[in-house]
Enzyme design. Structure first.
Site, short mmCIF file in Angstrom:
data_model
loop_
_atom_site.label_atom_id
_atom_site.label_comp_id
_atom_site.label_asym_id
_atom_site.label_seq_id
_atom_site.Cartn_x
_atom_site.Cartn_y
_atom_site.Cartn_z
N CYS A 157 -8.61 54.77 -37.97
CA CYS A 157 -7.44 54.46 -37.14
C CYS A 157 -7.71 54.92 -35.72
O CYS A 157 -8.33 55.97 -35.51
CB CYS A 157 -6.21 55.17 -37.71
SG CYS A 157 -4.73 54.94 -36.71
N THR A 158 -7.21 54.13 -34.77
CA THR A 158 -7.44 54.44 -33.35
C THR A 158 -7.05 55.87 -32.96
O THR A 158 -7.68 56.46 -32.08
CB THR A 158 -6.57 53.50 -32.49
OG1 THR A 158 -5.25 53.45 -33.05
CG2 THR A 158 -7.17 52.11 -32.41
N HIS A 159 -6.00 56.38 -33.61
CA HIS A 159 -5.46 57.67 -33.18
C HIS A 159 -6.23 58.90 -33.70
O HIS A 159 -6.11 59.99 -33.17
CB HIS A 159 -4.01 57.81 -33.64
CG HIS A 159 -3.05 56.90 -32.98
ND1 HIS A 159 -3.25 55.54 -32.88
CD2 HIS A 159 -1.85 57.15 -32.38
CE1 HIS A 159 -2.22 54.99 -32.26
NE2 HIS A 159 -1.35 55.94 -31.94
N CYS A 192 -8.23 48.00 -32.77
CA CYS A 192 -7.26 48.42 -33.77
C CYS A 192 -7.81 48.17 -35.18
O CYS A 192 -8.23 47.05 -35.49
CB CYS A 192 -5.99 47.60 -33.55
SG CYS A 192 -4.69 47.92 -34.73
N ASN A 193 -7.79 49.19 -36.01
CA ASN A 193 -8.28 49.02 -37.39
C ASN A 193 -7.42 48.03 -38.16
O ASN A 193 -7.94 47.22 -38.92
CB ASN A 193 -8.25 50.36 -38.13
CG ASN A 193 -9.52 51.14 -37.92
OD1 ASN A 193 -10.41 51.10 -38.76
ND2 ASN A 193 -9.62 51.82 -36.79
N TYR A 249 1.18 48.04 -35.61
CA TYR A 249 0.59 46.98 -36.43
C TYR A 249 0.41 47.47 -37.88
O TYR A 249 0.32 46.66 -38.79
CB TYR A 249 -0.80 46.59 -35.89
CG TYR A 249 -0.82 45.63 -34.71
CD1 TYR A 249 0.33 45.26 -34.03
CD2 TYR A 249 -2.04 45.10 -34.28
CE1 TYR A 249 0.27 44.39 -32.94
CE2 TYR A 249 -2.11 44.22 -33.20
CZ TYR A 249 -0.96 43.88 -32.53
OH TYR A 249 -1.03 43.02 -31.46
N GLY A 250 0.31 48.78 -38.03
CA GLY A 250 -0.02 49.35 -39.34
C GLY A 250 0.97 49.01 -40.44
O GLY A 250 0.64 49.07 -41.62
N ASP A 309 -5.56 46.53 -28.73
CA ASP A 309 -4.99 47.38 -29.78
C ASP A 309 -3.49 47.10 -29.82
O ASP A 309 -2.93 46.48 -28.91
CB ASP A 309 -5.25 48.86 -29.44
CG ASP A 309 -4.62 49.79 -30.46
OD1 ASP A 309 -4.77 49.53 -31.67
OD2 ASP A 309 -3.95 50.76 -30.05
N SER A 310 -2.84 47.61 -30.84
CA SER A 310 -1.38 47.48 -30.93
C SER A 310 -0.68 48.27 -29.81
O SER A 310 0.46 47.99 -29.48
CB SER A 310 -0.91 48.00 -32.28
OG SER A 310 -1.38 49.33 -32.46
N GLU A 349 1.24 60.75 -31.70
CA GLU A 349 1.92 60.25 -30.49
C GLU A 349 2.97 61.24 -30.00
O GLU A 349 3.24 61.34 -28.80
CB GLU A 349 2.55 58.88 -30.76
CG GLU A 349 1.48 57.81 -30.85
CD GLU A 349 2.01 56.40 -30.91
OE1 GLU A 349 3.24 56.20 -30.91
OE2 GLU A 349 1.17 55.47 -30.98
N1 DGL Z 1 -3.96 50.97 -33.84
C1 DGL Z 1 -3.54 51.12 -35.21
C2 DGL Z 1 -4.79 51.20 -36.11
O1 DGL Z 1 -5.87 51.55 -35.68
C3 DGL Z 1 -2.67 52.31 -35.40
C4 DGL Z 1 -1.30 52.16 -34.76
C5 DGL Z 1 -0.49 51.03 -35.33
O2 DGL Z 1 -0.16 51.06 -36.54
O3 DGL Z 1 -0.19 50.11 -34.59
O4 DGL Z 1 -4.70 50.87 -37.27
#
Ligand code: DGL
Length: 269
Positions: free
Chosen positions: A188-190, A75-76, A44-45, A12-13, A156
């Site tokens: 999204c992961t979060h 990560c999506n 990454y988003g 993931d990012s 976060e």
């Molecule tokens: N992990 C990213 C996602 O699932 C969210 C956090 C990011 O933007 O890096 O898209």
């Protein structure tokens, strides 16, 4: 030689992908996980697809060196931007999973003639990957989406259960883009961390899809079908990050359910 004992690489990012690692650990307790959080390059988003592709290939190399049997892009945003490239790069050395296709399969198996919404980062929503895949299903599922970039920093920073988070969540979910949906993908992961709040908003009228659980179930089915389940109960997890701060280590508690030790492993020296 069977690869069953080999680890599963999850990346993931940052530490958000630990929601996916946690779902995998819960459903597959015997599997060893190597987690990589690319903290040096997050988020990454908001990045371009080409930047995310370059990071993803570097991380993939680490997993290939460790003989991972599966590489799971948790990560999506990276699933949307880099999955095809990573899959081509890896070839037959490992199975590559993303967090989008299992959700598309779930929609194919469970819905017809409905409207499905997606919330995610700008990268995920802007890529139109979900839209294309859902339209390709041809089961008359209408697709609606909204980029919700404030949710990642909000979660976060620990704003999950109060007035500020309620206002932001309500504002986003009331957006005209998401009206009259019967299911919502938390893309999204979060977002598993605010699933209860999203459920509260919809009061049971919309199915809220926790992608981390859908992905973990699909990974389990793959390992079972291919006789790749680790039968030994000596799982050993490793958590690597491209940059280290104690704040991120502290955040692992929220995303993984327990605090884990992060090891610094720079992507570029
Ligand atoms: N992990 C990213 C996602 O699932 C969210 C956090 C990011 O933007 O890096 O898209």
């Amino acid at each position: 030689m069977s690869k069953a004992k080999n680890p599963i690489g999850i990346f993931d990012s940052g530490i958000g992908g630990l929601t996916v690692a946690r779902a995998v650990k819960n459903i597959l307790p015997n599997e060893s996980i190597i987690y990589f959080g690319d903290i040096a390059h997050l988020p990454y988003g908001d990045k371009s697809a080409s930047a995310i592709q370059a990071y993803s290939i570097k991380i993939t190399d680490i997993f290939l060196k460790s003989h991972c049997k599966v590489i799971l892009i948790a990560c999506n945003s990276a699933s949307a931007a880099a999955y095809e490239l990573v899959r081509e790069y890896v070839g037959s050395k490992a199975k590559v999973f993303n967090v989008i296709d299992p959700v598309i399969n779930y929609i194919r198996e469970n819905y017809v003639d409905i409207s499905v919404g997606l919330i995610g980062t700008k990268q995920t929503v802007g890529s139109n990957v979900y839209k294309k895949k859902i339209e390709d299903l041809g089961n008359n599922v209408h697709f609606k989406s909204l980029a919700t970039p404030l949710l990642v920093p909000m979660i976060e920073e620990g704003f999950i259960n109060g007035r500020i988070s309620n206002d932001i969540i309500n504002e986003y979910l009331s957006n005209t883009n998401l009206q009259e949906i019967q299911a919502l993908i938390l893309g999204c992961t979060h977002y598993p961390l605010i699933k209860d709040k999203v459920d509260e908003f919809y009061q049971g009228k919309v199915d809220v899809l926790d992608t981390s659980e859908i992905v973990a179930a699909s990974l389990k089915a793959y390992l079972e079908y291919n006789l790749l389940l680790n039968k030994n109960d000596n799982a050993d997890h490793q958590f690597l990050v491209s940059d280290y701060t104690s704040d991120f280590e502290e955040l692992t508690r929220r995303f993984f359910g327990e605090k884990v030790k992060l090891e610094k492993y720079p992507l570029w020296e």
